[in-house]
Write a protein that holds these residues in place. Sequence first.
Motif, PDB file in Angstrom:
ATOM      1  N   VAL A  68       2.842 -14.997 -10.368  1.00 29.27           N
ATOM      2  CA  VAL A  68       2.158 -14.679  -9.194  1.00 29.27           C
ATOM      3  C   VAL A  68       0.885 -14.405  -9.357  1.00 29.27           C
ATOM      4  CG1 VAL A  68       3.229 -12.328  -9.337  1.00 29.27           C
ATOM      5  CG2 VAL A  68       2.815 -13.421  -7.142  1.00 29.27           C
ATOM      6  N   THR A  69       0.054 -14.443  -8.532  1.00 29.34           N
ATOM      7  CA  THR A  69      -1.360 -14.047  -8.553  1.00 29.34           C
ATOM      8  C   THR A  69      -1.361 -12.651  -8.207  1.00 29.34           C
ATOM      9  OG1 THR A  69      -2.411 -16.333  -8.387  1.00 29.34           O
ATOM     10  CG2 THR A  69      -3.887 -14.486  -7.948  1.00 29.34           C
ATOM     11  N   MET A  70      -1.882 -11.750  -9.022  1.00 27.65           N
ATOM     12  CA  MET A  70      -1.864 -10.431  -8.718  1.00 27.65           C
ATOM     13  C   MET A  70      -3.096  -9.498  -8.965  1.00 27.65           C
ATOM     14  SD  MET A  70       0.919  -7.318 -10.704  1.00 27.65           S
ATOM     15  CE  MET A  70       2.356  -8.129  -9.881  1.00 27.65           C
ATOM     16  N   GLU A  71      -3.200  -8.615  -7.957  1.00 30.81           N
ATOM     17  CA  GLU A  71      -4.112  -7.683  -8.203  1.00 30.81           C
ATOM     18  C   GLU A  71      -4.030  -6.238  -8.041  1.00 30.81           C
ATOM     19  OE1 GLU A  71      -8.274  -6.517  -5.344  1.00 30.81           O
ATOM     20  OE2 GLU A  71      -7.408  -8.597  -5.138  1.00 30.81           O
ATOM     21  N   VAL A  72      -4.414  -5.457  -8.773  1.00 28.30           N
ATOM     22  CA  VAL A  72      -4.036  -3.968  -8.829  1.00 28.30           C
ATOM     23  C   VAL A  72      -5.142  -3.131  -8.696  1.00 28.30           C
ATOM     24  CG1 VAL A  72      -2.705  -2.114  -9.957  1.00 28.30           C
ATOM     25  CG2 VAL A  72      -1.876  -4.683 -10.265  1.00 28.30           C
ATOM     26  N   PHE A  73      -5.084  -2.139  -7.778  1.00 30.29           N
ATOM     27  CA  PHE A  73      -6.141  -1.243  -7.858  1.00 30.29           C
ATOM     28  C   PHE A  73      -5.562   0.116  -7.131  1.00 30.29           C
ATOM     29  CE2 PHE A  73      -6.260  -3.145  -3.641  1.00 30.29           C
ATOM     30  CZ  PHE A  73      -6.410  -2.051  -2.592  1.00 30.29           C
ATOM     31  N   ARG A  74      -6.219   1.323  -7.255  1.00 31.46           N
ATOM     32  CA  ARG A  74      -5.604   2.447  -6.861  1.00 31.46           C
ATOM     33  C   ARG A  74      -6.238   2.900  -5.552  1.00 31.46           C
ATOM     34  NH1 ARG A  74      -3.051   5.447 -10.553  1.00 31.46           N
ATOM     35  NH2 ARG A  74      -3.083   4.779 -12.746  1.00 31.46           N
ATOM     36  N   PHE A  75      -7.741   2.951  -5.474  1.00 31.93           N
ATOM     37  CA  PHE A  75      -7.992   3.162  -4.037  1.00 31.93           C
ATOM     38  C   PHE A  75      -9.425   2.191  -3.992  1.00 31.93           C
ATOM     39  CE2 PHE A  75      -6.420   7.264  -5.765  1.00 31.93           C
ATOM     40  CZ  PHE A  75      -5.519   7.332  -4.730  1.00 31.93           C
ATOM     41  N   THR A 112       0.701  -1.213  -0.040  1.00 28.98           N
ATOM     42  CA  THR A 112      -0.075  -0.118  -0.038  1.00 28.98           C
ATOM     43  C   THR A 112       0.895   1.326   0.033  1.00 28.98           C
ATOM     44  OG1 THR A 112      -1.617   1.091   1.290  1.00 28.98           O
ATOM     45  CG2 THR A 112      -0.159  -0.074   2.367  1.00 28.98           C
ATOM     46  N   VAL A 113       0.612   2.125  -0.745  1.00 30.72           N
ATOM     47  CA  VAL A 113       1.191   3.385  -0.764  1.00 30.72           C
ATOM     48  C   VAL A 113       0.089   4.669  -0.194  1.00 30.72           C
ATOM     49  CG1 VAL A 113       2.332   2.888  -2.852  1.00 30.72           C
ATOM     50  CG2 VAL A 113       0.323   4.162  -3.244  1.00 30.72           C
ATOM     51  N   GLY A 114      -0.987   4.078   0.359  1.00 30.45           N
ATOM     52  CA  GLY A 114      -1.899   5.271   0.918  1.00 30.45           C
ATOM     53  C   GLY A 114      -2.631   6.055  -0.084  1.00 30.45           C
ATOM     54  N   THR A 115      -2.800   7.311   0.054  1.00 31.46           N
ATOM     55  CA  THR A 115      -3.496   8.206  -0.594  1.00 31.46           C
ATOM     56  C   THR A 115      -2.444   9.042  -1.670  1.00 31.46           C
ATOM     57  OG1 THR A 115      -3.488  10.185   0.922  1.00 31.46           O
ATOM     58  CG2 THR A 115      -5.253   8.762   0.972  1.00 31.46           C
ATOM     59  N   SER A 145       1.488   8.753  -3.989  1.00 37.08           N
ATOM     60  CA  SER A 145       2.163   8.061  -5.165  1.00 37.08           C
ATOM     61  C   SER A 145       3.420   7.582  -4.677  1.00 37.08           C
ATOM     62  CB  SER A 145       2.126   8.426  -6.249  1.00 37.08           C
ATOM     63  OG  SER A 145       2.706   9.918  -6.308  1.00 37.08           O
ATOM     64  N   PHE A 146       3.808   6.396  -4.957  1.00 34.92           N
ATOM     65  CA  PHE A 146       5.025   6.010  -4.571  1.00 34.92           C
ATOM     66  C   PHE A 146       5.674   4.830  -5.664  1.00 34.92           C
ATOM     67  CE2 PHE A 146       7.854   4.427  -0.695  1.00 34.92           C
ATOM     68  CZ  PHE A 146       9.050   4.609  -1.360  1.00 34.92           C
ATOM     69  N   LEU A 167       0.104 -11.267  -4.829  1.00 33.86           N
ATOM     70  CA  LEU A 167       0.525 -10.074  -4.406  1.00 33.86           C
ATOM     71  C   LEU A 167      -0.629  -8.954  -4.849  1.00 33.86           C
ATOM     72  CD1 LEU A 167       3.036  -8.119  -3.924  1.00 33.86           C
ATOM     73  CD2 LEU A 167       3.567  -8.434  -6.215  1.00 33.86           C
ATOM     74  N   VAL A 168      -0.965  -8.234  -3.692  1.00 35.03           N
ATOM     75  CA  VAL A 168      -2.029  -7.372  -3.965  1.00 35.03           C
ATOM     76  C   VAL A 168      -1.547  -5.946  -3.879  1.00 35.03           C
ATOM     77  CG1 VAL A 168      -4.310  -6.411  -3.191  1.00 35.03           C
ATOM     78  CG2 VAL A 168      -3.476  -8.890  -3.001  1.00 35.03           C
ATOM     79  N   LEU A 169      -1.562  -4.856  -4.928  1.00 30.66           N
ATOM     80  CA  LEU A 169      -1.122  -3.562  -4.837  1.00 30.66           C
ATOM     81  C   LEU A 169      -2.021  -2.550  -4.710  1.00 30.66           C
ATOM     82  CD1 LEU A 169       1.427  -4.589  -8.055  1.00 30.66           C
ATOM     83  CD2 LEU A 169       1.992  -4.630  -5.560  1.00 30.66           C
ATOM     84  N   GLN A 170      -1.848  -1.676  -4.069  1.00 31.07           N
ATOM     85  CA  GLN A 170      -2.723  -0.317  -4.038  1.00 31.07           C
ATOM     86  C   GLN A 170      -1.790   0.581  -4.190  1.00 31.07           C
ATOM     87  OE1 GLN A 170      -2.736   2.081  -0.991  1.00 31.07           O
ATOM     88  NE2 GLN A 170      -3.606   3.263  -2.607  1.00 31.07           N
ATOM     89  N   VAL A 171      -1.966   1.098  -5.688  1.00 31.15           N
ATOM     90  CA  VAL A 171      -0.708   2.229  -6.018  1.00 31.15           C
ATOM     91  C   VAL A 171      -1.288   3.542  -6.086  1.00 31.15           C
ATOM     92  CG1 VAL A 171      -0.226   0.418  -7.918  1.00 31.15           C
ATOM     93  CG2 VAL A 171      -1.967   1.866  -8.568  1.00 31.15           C
ATOM     94  N   GLY A 172      -2.426   3.952  -5.516  1.00 29.87           N
ATOM     95  CA  GLY A 172      -2.871   5.408  -5.336  1.00 29.87           C
ATOM     96  C   GLY A 172      -2.679   6.161  -6.753  1.00 29.87           C
ATOM     97  N   ARG A 173      -2.144   7.238  -6.474  1.00 26.13           N
ATOM     98  CA  ARG A 173      -2.241   8.255  -7.845  1.00 26.13           C
ATOM     99  C   ARG A 173      -0.829   7.954  -8.788  1.00 26.13           C
ATOM    100  NH1 ARG A 173      -2.889  12.130  -3.546  1.00 26.13           N
ATOM    101  NH2 ARG A 173      -0.936  13.180  -4.505  1.00 26.13           N
ATOM    102  N   GLY A 174      -0.115   6.878  -8.212  1.00 24.76           N
ATOM    103  CA  GLY A 174       0.880   6.543  -9.121  1.00 24.76           C
ATOM    104  C   GLY A 174       0.741   6.362 -10.803  1.00 24.76           C
TER     105      GLY A 174
END
Length: 206
Positions: free
Chosen positions: A56-63, A7-10, A12-13, A37-44
Amino acid sequence: MKSVFVTVGTTSFDDLIKEITSIEAIKALKHRGYERLVLQVGRGAVLPDPKNFPHVTMEVFRFKDSIARDMEQADLIVSHAGAGSCLEALGAGKALLVVVNDKLMDNHQVELARQLHKDSHLLYCTCLTLTETLKNMDLSVLQPFVPGQPKKFADFMDKALGLKLGEDPVPLSSDSRNKRIPLRVPWYHVKSERPRTSKGNEASYS
């Protein structure tokens, strides 16, 4: 299936997202038995395509409205060094690896991560040392973080950052120079008992 939540929070990182999805980092995670691997990418600007990561099983979302479920389902949380994200992860009773953004100016996040690491509540690194940390980290040394009462949390923040939680040092007006503004403490800072697993046992990282 062992899972990692990033998680990168609100904010971007991008450097964190790039590094955690590098070939070497994924190899290190797979070697430790992490398959999801679940990725929360924020505004990146970096938005990995799960199709490009067949091993790897991957899920990606922003918020999301809440990432509590993602944290609850994770075996390891990799987080930026924001205080809210760190303390929510620790409040969930999860093993936590904090990645400090060393490009930030006046980075008080380092002091928070350093103090929590000193107290054996988390591990921390930078993007440059992330993969090596994933290879060599020993999660068994981590101790559950017990939020306790607001006063105890305020004392901790004072020790970590030199802040007086509950006070605002800036005067409101000329006739209220000595008044202070109370700060609200989020729910996960004021729990009175140790995080528990679904079976009701005290959380551990073993």
